[in-house]
Design a protein around this motif. Structure first.
Motif, short mmCIF file in Angstrom:
data_model
loop_
_atom_site.label_atom_id
_atom_site.label_comp_id
_atom_site.label_asym_id
_atom_site.label_seq_id
_atom_site.Cartn_x
_atom_site.Cartn_y
_atom_site.Cartn_z
N THR A 43 -50.55 31.74 20.48
CA THR A 43 -51.08 32.98 19.91
C THR A 43 -50.12 34.12 20.19
O THR A 43 -49.70 34.33 21.34
CB THR A 43 -52.46 33.30 20.50
OG1 THR A 43 -53.33 32.19 20.30
CG2 THR A 43 -53.06 34.53 19.86
N ASP A 44 -49.77 34.85 19.15
CA ASP A 44 -48.89 36.00 19.30
C ASP A 44 -49.66 37.14 19.96
O ASP A 44 -50.74 37.53 19.48
CB ASP A 44 -48.36 36.43 17.93
CG ASP A 44 -47.27 37.48 18.03
OD1 ASP A 44 -46.95 37.89 19.17
OD2 ASP A 44 -46.73 37.89 16.98
N ARG A 45 -49.13 37.69 21.03
CA ARG A 45 -49.83 38.75 21.76
C ARG A 45 -49.88 40.04 20.98
O ARG A 45 -50.85 40.81 21.10
CB ARG A 45 -49.14 38.99 23.11
CG ARG A 45 -49.24 37.81 24.07
CD ARG A 45 -48.59 38.16 25.41
NE ARG A 45 -48.71 37.04 26.35
CZ ARG A 45 -48.22 37.08 27.58
NH1 ARG A 45 -47.59 38.17 28.04
NH2 ARG A 45 -48.37 36.02 28.38
N ALA B 295 -60.08 29.42 12.15
CA ALA B 295 -58.74 29.84 12.58
C ALA B 295 -57.74 29.62 11.45
O ALA B 295 -57.85 28.66 10.67
CB ALA B 295 -58.31 29.06 13.82
N GLY C 24 -51.90 38.74 17.39
CA GLY C 24 -53.03 37.84 17.55
C GLY C 24 -53.03 36.67 16.59
O GLY C 24 -54.02 35.92 16.53
N VAL D 292 -53.73 29.09 11.05
CA VAL D 292 -52.54 28.75 11.85
C VAL D 292 -51.40 28.46 10.89
O VAL D 292 -51.57 27.73 9.90
CB VAL D 292 -52.81 27.53 12.75
CG1 VAL D 292 -51.60 27.24 13.63
CG2 VAL D 292 -54.05 27.76 13.61
N ARG E 240 -58.04 27.35 19.27
CA ARG E 240 -56.67 26.90 19.03
C ARG E 240 -56.61 25.39 18.89
O ARG E 240 -55.79 24.87 18.13
CB ARG E 240 -55.75 27.35 20.17
CG ARG E 240 -55.54 28.85 20.25
CD ARG E 240 -54.46 29.21 21.24
NE ARG E 240 -54.78 28.75 22.58
CZ ARG E 240 -54.14 27.75 23.22
NH1 ARG E 240 -53.17 27.11 22.61
NH2 ARG E 240 -54.50 27.40 24.45
N THR F 240 -50.24 24.87 19.50
CA THR F 240 -50.57 26.15 18.89
C THR F 240 -50.49 27.27 19.94
O THR F 240 -51.04 27.15 21.03
CB THR F 240 -51.98 26.11 18.29
OG1 THR F 240 -52.06 25.02 17.36
CG2 THR F 240 -52.30 27.40 17.57
N MET G 266 -52.09 33.00 15.15
CA MET G 266 -51.81 31.68 15.72
C MET G 266 -50.73 30.99 14.90
O MET G 266 -50.72 31.08 13.67
CB MET G 266 -53.07 30.82 15.74
CG MET G 266 -54.20 31.38 16.57
SD MET G 266 -55.63 30.28 16.60
CE MET G 266 -56.81 31.30 17.52
N ARG H 27 -56.76 35.61 6.89
CA ARG H 27 -57.15 35.73 8.31
C ARG H 27 -58.40 36.60 8.45
O ARG H 27 -59.28 36.30 9.26
CB ARG H 27 -56.00 36.32 9.12
CG ARG H 27 -54.83 35.38 9.35
CD ARG H 27 -53.93 35.92 10.44
NE ARG H 27 -52.80 35.01 10.69
CZ ARG H 27 -51.59 35.19 10.21
NH1 ARG H 27 -51.33 36.26 9.46
NH2 ARG H 27 -50.62 34.32 10.47
#
Length: 389
Positions: free
Chosen positions: A260-262, A191, A265, A193, A26, A258, A267, A182
């Motif tokens: 992270t969406d649970r 990554a 996933g 983002v 991140r 930054t 960013m 992604r």
């Protein structure tokens, strides 16, 4: 899902092959790739570097992914789909509940055409998404970037942009491109983002002053949207070029924000902090003086005489024998007079007897002899000319 197939009387299950990949980070990024969405140029991307001193610099002028031909075909298929849908709805209203109507067959043909056009549009969108995502990841790999910053798609939804602009944006398959990006970037540990897109094309990437947009660089007084000029620092460039620089600089300066969406996933950077935004500027590249003649090694020895011209170079040795091809160069290897001096053509009177042309050595003119063969005067034999008559 696994695929079942028969092989030599047995049922085999084909499972997806997976392998370990580097884990994405991140924070802690030094080189980043900024990606800007466009209309005619679908993607504009370039790399930026954040060294230890905190000064962000752009690495080159970036590149553009142009898909004008694919987008034009996509636009034609969309217009065709709208036309067929409209005609199908008109037939449906005419048929109503009558199953024996004469337009029932035509309605079924149009329904099949709608499915065919939908499949074509879907396949075209998949191919376009794969190509665009592959291009963006290749740009990141070439620049040794560890992160790709992309504009947040939610901030680009319809907000008073007009029907034409919204239609063109909806045809850009941006969601599929980001998903495939992604997937491809995760294989290399890069990554992806998303950053807020607000103000990326409006402000100058070097001094954050609002830009003046013009139609073209050679038309500085004609209003437009393609070419951007800064009234403060005099920076100018393509609108998309300035946008990807702003996106990369914003991502590098806000990388500590930054999250992270649970669920997915993915960013993302959700908000822009004014204090960090003030440092998200691209520093101009250092200018190199053309008059700098500092030496880095010994001077190469240079000859005082220039390279001789071709005519001054001696010719190779003449091949043996009375005849042969003339050697290279302009210098003569044998002592002989010019060709015109050896002709020895005497003037003869015109006879009433018609000569036999080239057979008597007269050539095309009745009273002039052709040049003798070269081997005759080289061997010392005196040519014997007979009378043309």
């Amino acid at each position: 899902m696994p695929t079942l197939r028969l092989h030599q009387g047995r049922v085999r299950a084909d499972l997806a092959y997976t392998h370990a990949v580097p884990k994405t980070r991140r924070t802690g990024h030094v080189v980043a790739l900024g990606v800007d969405w466009g209309l005619n140029t679908l993607l504009s991307a370039g790399a930026a570097r954040l060294p230890d001193d905190g000064t962000i610099t752009a690495l080159g002028s970036g590149g553009m992914f142009r898909a004008a031909g694919v987008l034009a075909k996509q636009h034609r298929l969309r217009r065709l789909s709208e036309h067929v849908h409209t005609k199908t709805g008109h037939y449906q209203r005419l048929i109503a509940e009558d199953e024996q109507h004469t337009l029932t067959g035509r309605h079924q043909v149009l329904a099949d055409e709608i499915r065919h056009v939908s499949h074509r549009r879907s396949n075209l969108n998949d191919a376009l998404a794969r190509a665009a995502a592959r291009w963006a990841v290749d740009q990141a790999l070439a620049a040794s970037a560890s992160v790709i910053y992309v504009e947040d798609l939610r901030s680009m939804e319809a907000r008073g942009m007009g029907r034409t602009m919204n239609t063109r944006l909806s045809q850009a398959v941006r969601g599929q491109i980001v998903d495939r990006m992604r997937h491809l970037a995760a294989e290399s540990g890069i990554a992806v983002v998303t950053v807020p897109a607000r103000g990326t094309s409006k402000h100058c990437p070097r001094c954050m002053v609002p830009l003046r947009h013009r139609k073209a660089p050679d038309r500085p007084t004609t209003p437009g949207w393609k070419w951007a000029v800064c009234p403060s620092c005099r920076w100018q460039g393509d609108r998309d070029q300035g946008a990807w620089q702003r996106i990369a600089a914003r991502g590098l300066s806000h990388q500590t924000k930054t999250v992270t969406d649970r669920a997915s996933g993915a960013m993302t950077i959700r908000t822009v902090v004014e204090k960090l935004e003030a440092g998200a500027v691209i520093a101009p590249a250092p200018k190199t003086s053309r008059t700098d003649r500092s030496k880095t090694g010994p001077t190469r020895p240079r000859s005082t005489r220039p390279t001789p011209r071709r005519r001054r170079t001696p010719s190779p040795t003449r091949p043996p024998g009375p005849a042969g091809q003339r050697p290279e160069g302009h210098a003569h290897t044998v002592r002989r007079l010019p060709r015109a001096a050896l002709r020895n053509q005497g003037v003869t009177t015109i006879s009433t007897h018609r000569p036999r042309g080239a057979r008597t050595g007269a050539g095309f003119h009745l009273h002039a002899h052709a040049s003798p063969p070269r081997w005759e005067y080289l061997s010392g034999a005196k040519p014997d000319y007979g009378s043309p008559s």
